[in-house]
Enzyme design. Structure first.
Site: not given
Length: 319
Positions: A7-8, A68, A98, A139, A199-200, A224
């Site tokens: 989610p972005m 979310q 976030c 998350k 993640n990342g 991304r």
């Protein structure tokens, strides 16, 4: 071996989710966060965040979309989570990662990682409110200013009843600067028993494989990297299984761009459509040199008609 679309905010909305899940390889999506303050939000807010609720909580390609929520009030989060679940959200995800300053100043997102007890109270309240058995996930990042509370935060989330944990392998202060500390996810896996998703900083198949190895996770969330290469999830899965894959070629990407632009224009209006397609072109330029060249031709364009005309002419010349 699941691959999640991250989610972005302002990037992976329902329009992007529909396109990327149709390309293939994605098993789970998560909405952009819905901010919860001190009220029970109207149903329309959840339908706006996830139009997929009208399709059984799935994209048109059949990929489930979790809802979310971001906030710090356990009671309000629980009430809103229960409402989202009643509308058909297949799972609820809590945002403890976030890094945005405006969000953190309002006691939301990554700043909550400074207080594991507060995390426990939030997750416990939301879990108790999901009486229909809807799964609850969370998350988190590795911390706010440092990683000293990473293990405590993960343990608090598990003890409060979360069904799954997604870990972005950086702190808030580290933002999105490489590297991602995937080895820290492995440390978290040593102290919790619930499923953990890494993640990342996954931009390629090589990153994906190294992330799995260092994090000791079978499931990976990509953000991304999938925006830059819409075929990345499918590519990772096929190569891991030893199968051949067909990479996306630039004319196929142009067709996706046109679809994305037209859908964004219809749903969000002229200003958002022109900004969003330029944003996506910049991401795509990491994988496709042609994207950078086309971006330069539309960079100064402020009206959608100019961009639409250029896209049509460009596509016709590629045939």
């Amino acid at each position: 071996m699941r691959i999640f679309l991250a989610p972005m905010d302002g990037l992976t909305d329902d329009i992007m989710r529909q396109i990327l899940t149709r390309v293939g390889g994605i098993d789970v999506c998560v909405t952009e966060f819905v901010r919860i303050t001190n009220t029970l939000l109207p149903k329309k807010v959840f339908y706006r965040a996830s139009p997929e609720l009208l399709n059984g909580g799935k994209t048109l390609a059949g990929v489930p979309v979790r809802m979310q929520l971001l906030g710090s009030d356990p009671v309000c989060l629980a009430e809103n989570a229960a409402l989202a679940a009643s509308l058909g959200a297949p799972a609820i995800d809590l945002n403890f990662g976030c890094p945005a300053k405006t969000v953190n100043k309002s006691n939301g997102g990554a700043v909550l990682l400074t207080d594991p007890e507060n995390l426990f109270n939030i997750v416990k309240a939301v879990k108790a409110g999901l009486q229909d058995g809807t799964p609850l996930t969370a998350k988190m990042r590795l911390g706010y200013e440092d990683k000293s509370l990473a293990l405590a935060c993960a343990s608090a989330i598990e003890e409060a009843g979360a069904d799954e944990l997604i870990v972005h392998a950086r702190t808030k202060t580290e933002g999105y600067r490489p590297p991602a500390y995937w080895d820290w996810i492995a440390r978290i896996r040593e102290v919790v028993n619930l499923p953990v998703v890494a993640n990342g900083e996954v931009w390629s198949v090589e990153d994906y494989l190294r992330c799995k190895e260092q994090s000791q996770c079978s499931d990976v969330m990509i953000g991304r990297g999938l925006i830059s290469n819409p075929n990345l999830a499918k590519q990772c899965k096929l190569l891991v299984d030893g199968e051949l894959f067909t990479p996306l070629v630039w004319p196929e990407v142009v067709a996706l761009l046109i679809e994305f632009f037209n859908n964004t224009l219809e749903k969000m209006g002229e200003k958002h459509a022109t900004g969003r397609i330029k944003q996506w072109l910049r991401y795509l330029s990491r994988e496709f040199p042609e994207a950078e060249a086309f971006f330069l031709t539309v960079r100064q364009d402020k009206t959608p008609q100019l961009i639409s005309d250029k896209l049509s002419i460009y596509q016709a010349n590629l045939i």
